[in-house]
Design an enzyme around this catalytic site. Structure first.
Site, PDB file in Angstrom:
ATOM      1  N   SER A  31       0.838  -1.194   0.000  1.00  0.00           N
ATOM      2  CA  SER A  31       0.000   0.000   0.000  1.00  0.00           C
ATOM      3  C   SER A  31       0.870   1.239   0.000  1.00  0.00           C
ATOM      4  O   SER A  31       2.006   1.211   0.487  1.00  0.00           O
ATOM      5  CB  SER A  31      -0.893   0.019   1.237  1.00  0.00           C
ATOM      6  OG  SER A  31      -1.486   1.288   1.388  1.00  0.00           O
ATOM      7  N   TYR A  65      -1.221   0.149  10.443  1.00  0.00           N
ATOM      8  CA  TYR A  65      -1.431  -0.456   9.126  1.00  0.00           C
ATOM      9  C   TYR A  65      -0.262  -0.124   8.199  1.00  0.00           C
ATOM     10  O   TYR A  65       0.299  -0.996   7.533  1.00  0.00           O
ATOM     11  CB  TYR A  65      -2.748   0.093   8.552  1.00  0.00           C
ATOM     12  CG  TYR A  65      -3.068  -0.331   7.136  1.00  0.00           C
ATOM     13  CD1 TYR A  65      -3.568  -1.589   6.862  1.00  0.00           C
ATOM     14  CD2 TYR A  65      -2.877   0.557   6.067  1.00  0.00           C
ATOM     15  CE1 TYR A  65      -3.871  -1.967   5.564  1.00  0.00           C
ATOM     16  CE2 TYR A  65      -3.178   0.190   4.769  1.00  0.00           C
ATOM     17  CZ  TYR A  65      -3.678  -1.064   4.517  1.00  0.00           C
ATOM     18  OH  TYR A  65      -3.979  -1.438   3.229  1.00  0.00           O
TER      19      TYR A  65
END
Lengths: 244, 447
Positions: free
Chosen positions: A136, A149
């Protein structure tokens, strides 16, 4: 003979779109995930649409003890592996609840390391194949909004980069995918800017093209490469005061 | 329940336009939970109806529920989840030499929508409406039960769901019969017709042809009234034409990128269009070989063609008259339209076969479909047409209705009581309701 691709976390929106791309490209598929009931319906759907073979398999990224047995039982051995599982988690909860940050890190990072190491060893021996990891842009720089995250994804990006370095000479390709915003189940509650957001289908096409071409790191949509290049170069002194 | 923002939703004709929540789902489990959580809702597919039949504050949007379940190429039977589009079905079956036995004029409707509106095509006079080719379906009832319906099991419900406008529950999946084709081409014969009498004679002498439809010019008067083009089609057999295979050609489409100003559709524009169209038939009967897309889905090539009518939208008016009253009736209706000065853009005529379920539109006779841009006076003119149509024993297509009165509806669909009995049984609390069903009184009793 058709080659087979294993998709881990095959129930996600992006994985479903990628499955369709791969099936249309003539690959047979293993669709692995926790909801085998729905995955077997997806498999049947792909078999009918694209005249390939597809099979649904139970896979739990968190249950790393089961991974060696899972991989051993794959028949035929997959030519490609896509790790598409992941969890956004609740960043606020993760600040105080160890279960939450463990879940985020174990799913997004440890789970990938576990299963992709197994795949890497097999492919290295075979001397061919590809591995796709869905990381990501959040892993490119930690932000207050989602740094647990983000750190798991940063770890994954570094892992994939090292794996690529190791496997380069044995003819195995490793592709790091860094989606920006994608409109999926995972992000359905977020208010995303439309120009920066890819649909799962767009993201899947980008990934499929990366598999076909010689790309190592893919941002989707493409402008995220430049956005993140800029963000990475903001001096920490300034960055720490920003809210982006 | 999570919070979902309201969106501006309209069907294909952009009228009416309402604020609504679109609830999406992709598994049967999610569908069951969703239906359970809503107290009033209506299913909606790709929004290709013309009117308010799938509009309500809470809409169950089906197009994410779109998987193939089974395809038996030998038996020519297909089973799919109901949100799949006919487009996706055709992409999969045409390369295997199969086609839909009944298809509407666009590929962009869902399987569930095609059943719920019991859509028809150019072969209705021989092969009936879509529902005739449905072998069985799974219905999620408003009470949360999943029931298997077919001609053998729960037959009464099966017939009522075909054409039932989503008012008896959510169609989850269906098994349908397909038909074999040997090529992707149609052998088409175009015959110019001098007037309405001539056109109707052509329909009746060619009743054995698989596909037939006519375009007619409603602007012409007197003896010329109803001059138009009559078109017949048959599937080409393999070898009938050369070097054509079973693959679908990807084609360039045209897009209407924005809403056109309303004045485009004035009388001069209409005349120019009609004259242009008619030139095609000037040279006498002609044989041509269009492919499936050109023959069945000519408008699909013009993406967003509905924007031609401007932001205010348009109404499509489609009625059917019993065969014995068709000639006189069509003349009366044409005279009325001409006198009103509100002219339709396009008029399509078709001879239909006998009727199916209680709410299914087709009945033996002629159907005429007319497109009207929305403007002052239209509503009054159409109300007058309603009276003419129903006095002649005709009816209006629910999938194309945004304005009919409850009284006219009851006259047009005399078997409604049979349908309402089932509604009482399956949905006593009127969980399934649309703006249309409320306007037409399509409700269980204690409403």
């Amino acid at each position: 003979m058709r080659k087979t691709v294993l998709i881990l976390g095959a129930g996600s929106d992006m994985a479903r779109a990628l499955s369709a791309e791969l099936a249309e490209g003539g690959y047979n598929l293993f669709l692995a995930g926790r909801n085998v009931h729905e995955l077997s319906k997806d498999a049947k759907d792909l078999e009918i649409r694209f005249e390939i073979q597809a099979e649904a398999l139970y896979f739990d990224a968190l249950d790393t003890n089961s991974h060696p047995g899972f991989y051993d039982h794959l028949n035929p051995e997959p030519f490609g592996v896509v790790a598409a599982f992941g969890v956004l988690g609740d960043e606020n909860l993760a600040r105080r609840d160890p279960l939450e940050w463990q879940q985020i890190i174990n799913t997004n990072y440890s789970g990938c390391v576990s299963i992709l190491s197994l795949a890497a060893n097999r492919m290295e021996k075979a001397g061919e194949g590809f591995i796709v990891g869905i990381s990501s842009v959040a892993g490119d720089r930690g932000r207050a909004a989602n740094y647990v995250y983000g750190s798991a994804k940063a770890g994954l990006s570094a892992f994939l980069s090292g794996l690529r370095n190791r496997l380069c000479r044995s003819g195995v390709r490793v592709i790091t995918v860094k989606p920006g915003f994608v409109r999926t189940k995972m992000t359905r509650d977020l208010d995303l800017p439309s120009r920066l957001s890819a649909t799962p289908e767009e993201a899947a096409r980008d990934i499929f093209n990366a598999i076909l071409s010689n790309r190592d790191v893919v941002y989707t949509r493409w402008m995220w490469r430049w956005i993140m290049a800029f963000i990475k170069h903001i001096p920490e002194r300034i960055f720490k005061r920003m809210s982006i | 329940m999570e919070n979902l923002p309201e969106l501006l939703v309209a069907n294909w004709n952009n009228y009416p336009r309402i604020n609504a929540r679109l609830w999406e789902f992709r598994t049967e489990n999610q569908a069951v939970k969703l239906l359970d959580s809503l107290s009033r809702c209506i299913p909606r597919g790709l929004g290709r109806s013309y009117g308010d039949c799938s509009l309500e504050k809470n809409i169950i949007s089906t197009p994410d529920f779109k998987r193939f379940i089974a395809l038996d190429q030998k038996q020519e039977i297909l089973e799919c989840e109901a949100g799949i589009s006919l487009d996706q079905i055709l992409r999969t079956i045409i390369p295997r030499g199969l086609f839909l036995p009944v298809t509407p004029g666009t590929r962009h409707v869902t399987l569930g929508g095609a059943i719920a509106s019991d859509v028809h095509g150019k072969n209705h006079h021989l092969h009936g409406a879509f529902g005739r080719h449905v072998l069985s379906l799974l219905l999620l009832t408003p009470g949360g039960e999943v029931i298997d319906c077919s001609r053998e099991k729960n037959a009464e419900i099966f017939y009522a769901v075909c054409g039932g406008m989503g008012l008896l529950g959510l169609i989850l999946s269906a098994r349908i019969r397909l038909m074999p084709i040997q090529s992707t081409y149609i052998s088409q014969l175009t015959i110019p017709a001098e007037n309405l009498d001539h056109l109707m004679d052509l329909f009746e002498t060619h009743e054995q042809s698989t596909y037939s439809v006519a375009w007619l010019d409603l602007l012409s008067r007197g003896r010329n009234f109803g001059h138009g083009l009559f078109m017949l089609g048959e599937h080409c057999l393999s070898g009938e034409i050369t070097s054509k295979d079973l693959r679908r050609r990807e084609k360039f489409g045209i897009n209407i990128p924005f809403f056109m100003p309303g004045w485009i559709m004035n009388e001069h524009g209409l005349r120019a269009f009609n004259n242009l169209y008619h030139l095609r038939g000037k040279s006498g009967p002609g044989r041509s070989f269009p492919d499936l897309d050109d023959f069945f889905y000519p408008l699909d090539k013009v993406h967003n063609w509905n924007r031609f009518y401007g932001r205010k939208g348009f109404l499509q008016y489609q009625f059917v008259l019993p065969k014995e009253h068709s000639r006189l009736g069509l003349e009366k209706i044409q005279a009325h339209i001409q006198a009103s000065g509100i002219l339709p853009f396009l008029a399509v005529l078709k001879l239909l076969g006998p009727q199916a379920g209680p709410l299914s539109f087709p009945l033996q006779g002629y159907t005429l479909a007319l497109d009207f841009p929305i403007k002052p006076g239209l509503s009054a003119m159409l109300s007058a047409l309603d009276r003419l149509v129903h006095n002649l024993g005709g009816r209006i297509y629910l999938a194309k209705d945004a304005r009919m009165s409850k009284l006219d509806f009851r006259r047009g669909y005399p078997e409604i009581s049979r349908f309402l009995e089932l509604k009482n049984k399956l949905d006593p609390k009127n969980k399934m309701a649309s703006l249309q069903s409320k306007r037409l009184g399509l409700c269980a009793k204690p409403y």
